[in-house]
Design a protein around this motif. Structure first.
Motif, PDB file in Angstrom:
ATOM      1  N   VAL A  33       0.830  -1.209   0.000  1.00 23.93           N
ATOM      2  CA  VAL A  33       0.000   0.000   0.000  1.00 23.93           C
ATOM      3  C   VAL A  33       0.868   1.265   0.000  1.00 23.93           C
ATOM      4  CG1 VAL A  33      -1.748   1.315   1.264  1.00 23.93           C
ATOM      5  CG2 VAL A  33      -2.014  -1.151   0.973  1.00 23.93           C
ATOM      6  N   PRO A  34       1.862   1.400   0.900  1.00 25.25           N
ATOM      7  CA  PRO A  34       2.716   2.597   0.830  1.00 25.25           C
ATOM      8  C   PRO A  34       3.456   2.731  -0.503  1.00 25.25           C
ATOM      9  CG  PRO A  34       3.000   1.500   2.939  1.00 25.25           C
ATOM     10  CD  PRO A  34       2.164   0.589   2.082  1.00 25.25           C
ATOM     11  N   VAL A  35       3.843   1.629  -1.105  1.00 20.27           N
ATOM     12  CA  VAL A  35       4.508   1.675  -2.416  1.00 20.27           C
ATOM     13  C   VAL A  35       3.541   2.246  -3.456  1.00 20.27           C
ATOM     14  CG1 VAL A  35       5.475   0.262  -4.280  1.00 20.27           C
ATOM     15  CG2 VAL A  35       6.120  -0.188  -1.904  1.00 20.27           C
ATOM     16  N   ALA A  36       2.304   1.775  -3.442  1.00 18.38           N
ATOM     17  CA  ALA A  36       1.293   2.280  -4.377  1.00 18.38           C
ATOM     18  C   ALA A  36       0.996   3.755  -4.118  1.00 18.38           C
ATOM     19  CB  ALA A  36       0.012   1.454  -4.268  1.00 18.38           C
ATOM     20  N   GLN A  37       0.952   4.156  -2.858  1.00 21.29           N
ATOM     21  CA  GLN A  37       0.700   5.562  -2.534  1.00 21.29           C
ATOM     22  C   GLN A  37       1.837   6.460  -3.040  1.00 21.29           C
ATOM     23  OE1 GLN A  37       0.156   5.022   1.693  1.00 21.29           O
ATOM     24  NE2 GLN A  37      -2.074   5.225   1.517  1.00 21.29           N
ATOM     25  N   ARG A  38       3.087   6.030  -2.867  1.00 19.93           N
ATOM     26  CA  ARG A  38       4.234   6.817  -3.370  1.00 19.93           C
ATOM     27  C   ARG A  38       4.188   6.905  -4.893  1.00 19.93           C
ATOM     28  NH1 ARG A  38       6.867   4.025   0.624  1.00 19.93           N
ATOM     29  NH2 ARG A  38       7.828   2.588  -0.830  1.00 19.93           N
ATOM     30  N   TRP A  39       3.851   5.794  -5.547  1.00 14.58           N
ATOM     31  CA  TRP A  39       3.751   5.784  -7.009  1.00 14.58           C
ATOM     32  C   TRP A  39       2.686   6.786  -7.468  1.00 14.58           C
ATOM     33  CZ3 TRP A  39      -0.492   4.649 -10.031  1.00 14.58           C
ATOM     34  CH2 TRP A  39      -0.256   4.604 -11.416  1.00 14.58           C
ATOM     35  N   TYR A  40       1.530   6.784  -6.810  1.00 18.01           N
ATOM     36  CA  TYR A  40       0.457   7.680  -7.210  1.00 18.01           C
ATOM     37  C   TYR A  40       0.832   9.143  -6.948  1.00 18.01           C
ATOM     38  CZ  TYR A  40      -4.193   9.559  -7.982  1.00 18.01           C
ATOM     39  OH  TYR A  40      -5.256  10.283  -8.461  1.00 18.01           O
ATOM     40  N   ALA A  41       1.509   9.431  -5.842  1.00 17.69           N
ATOM     41  CA  ALA A  41       1.946  10.804  -5.558  1.00 17.69           C
ATOM     42  C   ALA A  41       2.913  11.288  -6.646  1.00 17.69           C
ATOM     43  CB  ALA A  41       2.616  10.877  -4.182  1.00 17.69           C
ATOM     44  N   ARG A  42       3.845  10.435  -7.055  1.00 14.57           N
ATOM     45  CA  ARG A  42       4.765  10.803  -8.143  1.00 14.57           C
ATOM     46  C   ARG A  42       3.995  11.020  -9.437  1.00 14.57           C
ATOM     47  NH1 ARG A  42       8.021   6.829  -5.725  1.00 14.57           N
ATOM     48  NH2 ARG A  42       7.417   5.345  -7.325  1.00 14.57           N
ATOM     49  N   ARG A  43       3.019  10.184  -9.703  1.00 19.47           N
ATOM     50  CA  ARG A  43       2.195  10.324 -10.914  1.00 19.47           C
ATOM     51  C   ARG A  43       1.445  11.660 -10.901  1.00 19.47           C
ATOM     52  NH1 ARG A  43       0.019   7.152 -14.972  1.00 19.47           N
ATOM     53  NH2 ARG A  43      -2.092   7.706 -15.629  1.00 19.47           N
ATOM     54  N   LEU A  44       0.906  12.042  -9.752  1.00 20.01           N
ATOM     55  CA  LEU A  44       0.217  13.332  -9.656  1.00 20.01           C
ATOM     56  C   LEU A  44       1.169  14.478  -9.974  1.00 20.01           C
ATOM     57  CD1 LEU A  44      -1.942  12.829  -6.427  1.00 20.01           C
ATOM     58  CD2 LEU A  44      -2.756  12.861  -8.803  1.00 20.01           C
ATOM     59  N   GLY A  45       2.388  14.424  -9.445  1.00 20.64           N
ATOM     60  CA  GLY A  45       3.374  15.469  -9.722  1.00 20.64           C
ATOM     61  C   GLY A  45       3.720  15.555 -11.193  1.00 20.64           C
ATOM     62  N   THR A  46       3.927  14.410 -11.824  1.00 18.11           N
ATOM     63  CA  THR A  46       4.239  14.369 -13.250  1.00 18.11           C
ATOM     64  C   THR A  46       3.075  14.914 -14.071  1.00 18.11           C
ATOM     65  OG1 THR A  46       5.696  12.472 -12.921  1.00 18.11           O
ATOM     66  CG2 THR A  46       4.866  12.825 -15.156  1.00 18.11           C
ATOM     67  N   THR A  47       1.870  14.512 -13.706  1.00 23.01           N
ATOM     68  CA  THR A  47       0.669  14.993 -14.405  1.00 23.01           C
ATOM     69  C   THR A  47       0.525  16.497 -14.256  1.00 23.01           C
ATOM     70  OG1 THR A  47      -0.459  12.875 -14.091  1.00 23.01           O
ATOM     71  CG2 THR A  47      -1.849  14.810 -14.513  1.00 23.01           C
ATOM     72  N   LEU A  48       0.735  17.003 -13.052  1.00 23.74           N
ATOM     73  CA  LEU A  48       0.587  18.443 -12.827  1.00 23.74           C
ATOM     74  C   LEU A  48       1.643  19.227 -13.610  1.00 23.74           C
ATOM     75  CD1 LEU A  48      -1.101  20.549 -11.416  1.00 23.74           C
ATOM     76  CD2 LEU A  48       0.411  20.342  -9.432  1.00 23.74           C
ATOM     77  N   ARG A  49       2.861  18.724 -13.663  1.00 24.66           N
ATOM     78  CA  ARG A  49       3.917  19.378 -14.453  1.00 24.66           C
ATOM     79  C   ARG A  49       3.509  19.446 -15.923  1.00 24.66           C
ATOM     80  NH1 ARG A  49       7.758  15.949 -13.696  1.00 24.66           N
ATOM     81  NH2 ARG A  49       8.239  16.728 -11.624  1.00 24.66           N
ATOM     82  N   ARG A  50       2.912  18.365 -16.429  1.00 23.51           N
ATOM     83  CA  ARG A  50       2.455  18.331 -17.824  1.00 23.51           C
ATOM     84  C   ARG A  50       1.309  19.326 -18.059  1.00 23.51           C
ATOM     85  NH1 ARG A  50       1.155  13.181 -18.273  1.00 23.51           N
ATOM     86  NH2 ARG A  50      -1.069  13.470 -18.300  1.00 23.51           N
ATOM     87  N   ILE A  51       0.353  19.382 -17.129  1.00 28.04           N
ATOM     88  CA  ILE A  51      -0.768  20.327 -17.247  1.00 28.04           C
ATOM     89  C   ILE A  51      -0.236  21.754 -17.287  1.00 28.04           C
ATOM     90  CG2 ILE A  51      -2.743  21.325 -16.004  1.00 28.04           C
ATOM     91  CD1 ILE A  51      -3.293  18.456 -14.920  1.00 28.04           C
TER      92      ILE A  51
END
Length: 174
Positions: free
Chosen positions: A147-165
């Motif tokens: 679960v913590p691994v998935a949460q870290r992955w999703y947080a990184r994904r949000l950052g990458t997505t926001l940078r793209r937006i």
């Protein structure tokens, strides 16, 4: 209104995060300058960042404000996890925009997660995800350290997505 499932409501606003939970802290540079800051803040508080990252979001308001009910769903096909939350604080400040939501009954975790965009003195725009959580459902207890691994992955994904937006918005502004 469903009750929140943890007592430390608002702890992600200024910290410290409470003991007895898994802590998550992820920070990513997403842009530079006031226009990037405002674009990032709008994408975060208007649910766009979450949606583009692959989450289905149903919210009781168009933007994050304290008391707004949010249902976030992640998954593929019939394997989808839905997480009922409520916004516990929102900030619309000169150099800080963001919010946190807390878990409600039937959420697979207990805790709180914040999503904040800040404009630093040097003009850098930072995005921070901060959370504290622990399992609330049998399947999150069973998943244990995944679960913590998935949460870290999703947080990184949000950052990458926001940078793209923010980057896409910059090219539109030119």
């Amino acid at each position: 209104m469903s009750a929140l499932t943890y007592p430390e409501v608002g702890a992600t606003r200024l910290g410290p995060l409470p003991d007895g939970y898994h802590h998550l802290h992820h920070r990513a540079r997403v842009g530079r300058g006031r226009a990037d800051f405002e674009a990032a803040g709008a994408a975060v508080t208007g649910w766009r960042m979450h949606r583009i990252s692959g989450a289905a979001v149903r919210a009781s308001a168009a933007r994050a404000e304290a008391g707004v009910r949010v249902r976030v769903s992640l998954g593929v096909g019939p394997i989808r996890f839905t997480a009922p939350c409520r916004v516990v604080w929102a900030a619309y400040e000169q150099d800080r925009i963001g919010f946190a939501y807390g878990t409600e009954v039937r959420h697979p975790e207990r805790g709180e997660e914040s999503f904040v965009v800040e404009l630093a003195d040097d003009g850098t725009v930072w995005f921070t995800v901060m959370a504290f959580s622990r399992p609330a459902a049998w399947y999150t207890r069973l998943a244990g350290p995944l679960v913590p691994v998935a949460q870290r992955w999703y947080a990184r994904r949000l950052g990458t997505t926001l940078r793209r937006i923010v980057g896409e918005g910059r090219t539109e502004r030119v």
